[in-house]
Design a protein around this motif. Structure first.
Motif, PDB file in Angstrom:
ATOM      1  N   SER A 282      83.366  67.853 -27.736  1.00 18.48           N
ATOM      2  CA  SER A 282      82.518  67.249 -28.776  1.00 18.48           C
ATOM      3  C   SER A 282      83.244  66.045 -29.347  1.00 18.48           C
ATOM      4  N   LEU A 283      82.529  64.943 -29.516  1.00 20.30           N
ATOM      5  CA  LEU A 283      83.113  63.728 -30.068  1.00 20.30           C
ATOM      6  C   LEU A 283      82.462  63.438 -31.417  1.00 20.30           C
TER       7      LEU A 283
ATOM      8  N   SER B 159      78.087  54.497 -27.163  1.00 18.09           N
ATOM      9  CA  SER B 159      77.121  55.210 -27.995  1.00 18.09           C
ATOM     10  C   SER B 159      76.645  54.293 -29.116  1.00 18.09           C
ATOM     11  N   CYS B 160      75.437  54.581 -29.613  1.00 17.15           N
ATOM     12  CA  CYS B 160      74.916  53.823 -30.751  1.00 17.15           C
ATOM     13  C   CYS B 160      74.133  54.778 -31.633  1.00 17.15           C
ATOM     14  N   GLY B 161      73.923  54.371 -32.888  1.00 18.39           N
ATOM     15  CA  GLY B 161      73.256  55.300 -33.786  1.00 18.39           C
ATOM     16  C   GLY B 161      72.589  54.634 -34.967  1.00 18.39           C
ATOM     17  N   GLU B 162      72.024  55.491 -35.811  1.00 23.83           N
ATOM     18  CA  GLU B 162      71.308  55.013 -36.990  1.00 23.83           C
ATOM     19  C   GLU B 162      72.264  54.516 -38.076  1.00 23.83           C
TER      20      GLU B 162
ATOM     21  N   LEU C 234      87.359  57.694 -22.290  1.00 23.48           N
ATOM     22  CA  LEU C 234      87.261  59.116 -21.943  1.00 23.48           C
ATOM     23  C   LEU C 234      88.570  59.685 -21.413  1.00 23.48           C
ATOM     24  N   GLU C 235      89.592  58.832 -21.277  1.00 20.24           N
ATOM     25  CA  GLU C 235      90.896  59.388 -20.922  1.00 20.24           C
ATOM     26  C   GLU C 235      91.606  59.895 -22.175  1.00 20.24           C
ATOM     27  N   TYR C 236      91.292  59.266 -23.318  1.00 21.57           N
ATOM     28  CA  TYR C 236      91.921  59.685 -24.581  1.00 21.57           C
ATOM     29  C   TYR C 236      90.913  60.325 -25.535  1.00 21.57           C
ATOM     30  N   ASN C 237      89.623  60.274 -25.173  1.00 22.42           N
ATOM     31  CA  ASN C 237      88.548  60.806 -26.002  1.00 22.42           C
ATOM     32  C   ASN C 237      88.550  60.221 -27.401  1.00 22.42           C
ATOM     33  N   LYS C 238      88.777  58.903 -27.460  1.00 23.01           N
ATOM     34  CA  LYS C 238      88.634  58.292 -28.775  1.00 23.01           C
ATOM     35  C   LYS C 238      88.015  56.910 -28.689  1.00 23.01           C
ATOM     36  N   VAL C 239      87.545  56.448 -29.853  1.00 21.72           N
ATOM     37  CA  VAL C 239      86.872  55.144 -29.905  1.00 21.72           C
ATOM     38  C   VAL C 239      87.914  54.051 -29.766  1.00 21.72           C
ATOM     39  N   ILE C 240      87.674  53.123 -28.828  1.00 20.71           N
ATOM     40  CA  ILE C 240      88.618  52.015 -28.684  1.00 20.71           C
ATOM     41  C   ILE C 240      88.007  50.680 -29.101  1.00 20.71           C
TER      42      ILE C 240
END
Length: 317
Positions: A44-45, A66-69, A78-84
């Motif tokens: 889960s991210l 990803s994008c959102g409201e 996805l190698e570190y599972n964080k936002v770069i």
């Protein structure tokens, strides 16, 4: 199968190019990564502060977008599972995104009536595509001209010149909001979904081909595979399957909502075929992801539809 785990509406879904896993975004503000074969949750991210409205996995790098409201557009490593990376610029909720198949640009569309083209590496906004007069609900990219297609709540579809950042063609045939656009993987054609009709068009100029009538609901999502099976998913939880060439509606599905959820919580927000095109995944308002597989035994006779222009052997789900 039915896959549960989100705590809110599941708004978007994407299958990664290797067909090992898929990713969903939800109104519970999380992005979840699931094993495609078993349906088990892998990861889960968290990072969005509002509903996640779009996810896409790059075929060229280990990135998830990803994008959102919350107006945010994020690139996850996805190698570190964080936002770069963050892509800043939209003034309102971001409703959808797509990656260009051959060049490193990301395209997003927003309630602020614009679509934006971003350079993935530099995070620079290359173009702001303006012209729509209401929220832009969907955006798609392709390698051929026109490289960008948008559908909007202003009822129009626009085909854009990526280099100039200007509209090439505006299609005004729809009478209601266009929330979904899908490109055929093999033919140089596309379809758009609106409560008045699903319409098919020819590239590059958007010549009208035909109407697919009968799915009288708010169509949130369209998916098509190489066999020419077109799926339309709607706000009321109904799903129609069509033959791309003839426009024949050969199957209708209305999945039962999950026990414990209200009938009003039946709604399909997104659907996608996996890379083998033999599985169909739907993201739904009852907080689940449903996986459909081809029915190997099906014939037209076992699934009669109200009218039969011709018997078409179609893969049913």
């Amino acid at each position: 199968k039915v896959i549960s785990g989100h705590l809110g509406w599941v708004r978007c879904i994407a299958v990664e190019p290797g067909n090992q896993w898929f990713v969903t975004g939800s109104a519970d503000r999380t992005i979840k990564i699931w094993d495609l074969a078993s349906g088990k949750l892998k990861l889960s991210l968290t990072g969005h502060i509002s509903t996640v409205r779009g996810v896409i996995v790059s075929a060229r790098s280990p990135y998830l977008f990803s994008c959102g409201e919350d107006k945010q557009v994020k690139c996850w490593d996805l190698e570190y599972n964080k936002v770069i990376r963050h892509y800043h610029g939209h003034l309102s909720a971001v409703y959808g995104l797509d990656l260009h198949p051959t060049i490193d640009v990301l395209v997003t569309c927003s309630r602020d009536s614009t679509a934006r083209i971003w350079d993935i590496r530099t995070k620079a906004s290359v173009h702001t595509l303006s012209g729509h007069t209401n929220a832009v609900a969907t955006v798609k990219c392709q390698a051929a001209e026109p490289q960008i297609i948008t559908g909007s709540h202003d009822t129009t579809i626009r085909l854009w010149d990526l280099v100039a950042g200007k509209t090439r063609v505006t299609l005004t045939n729809h009478k209601k909001s266009v929330r979904a656009v899908v490109l055929h993987p093999r033919h140089y054609t596309f379809a758009s979904g609106s409560p008045d009709n699903i319409k098919q068009w020819k590239f590059p100029d958007g010549n009208f081909i035909q109407n697919l009538s009968g799915h009288n609901a708010i169509i949130n999502t369209l998916a098509v595979n190489s066999d020419g099976v077109l799926v339309s998913g709607a706000d009321n939880g109904t799903m129609h399957l069509w033959d791309w060439r003839t426009g024949y509606n050969f199957q209708r599905v209305h999945a039962a909502v999950q026990p414990g959820s209200l009938d009003s919580e039946s709604g399909i927000f997104a659907c996608v075929f996996d890379q083998s095109e033999s599985r169909l995944l739907t993201a739904e308002a009852d907080k689940t992801i449903k996986v459909y597989k081809e029915d190997e035994t099906a014939t037209e006779e076992t699934h009669p539809v109200s009218w039969k222009p011709e018997i078409i052997k179609r893969k049913r789900f």
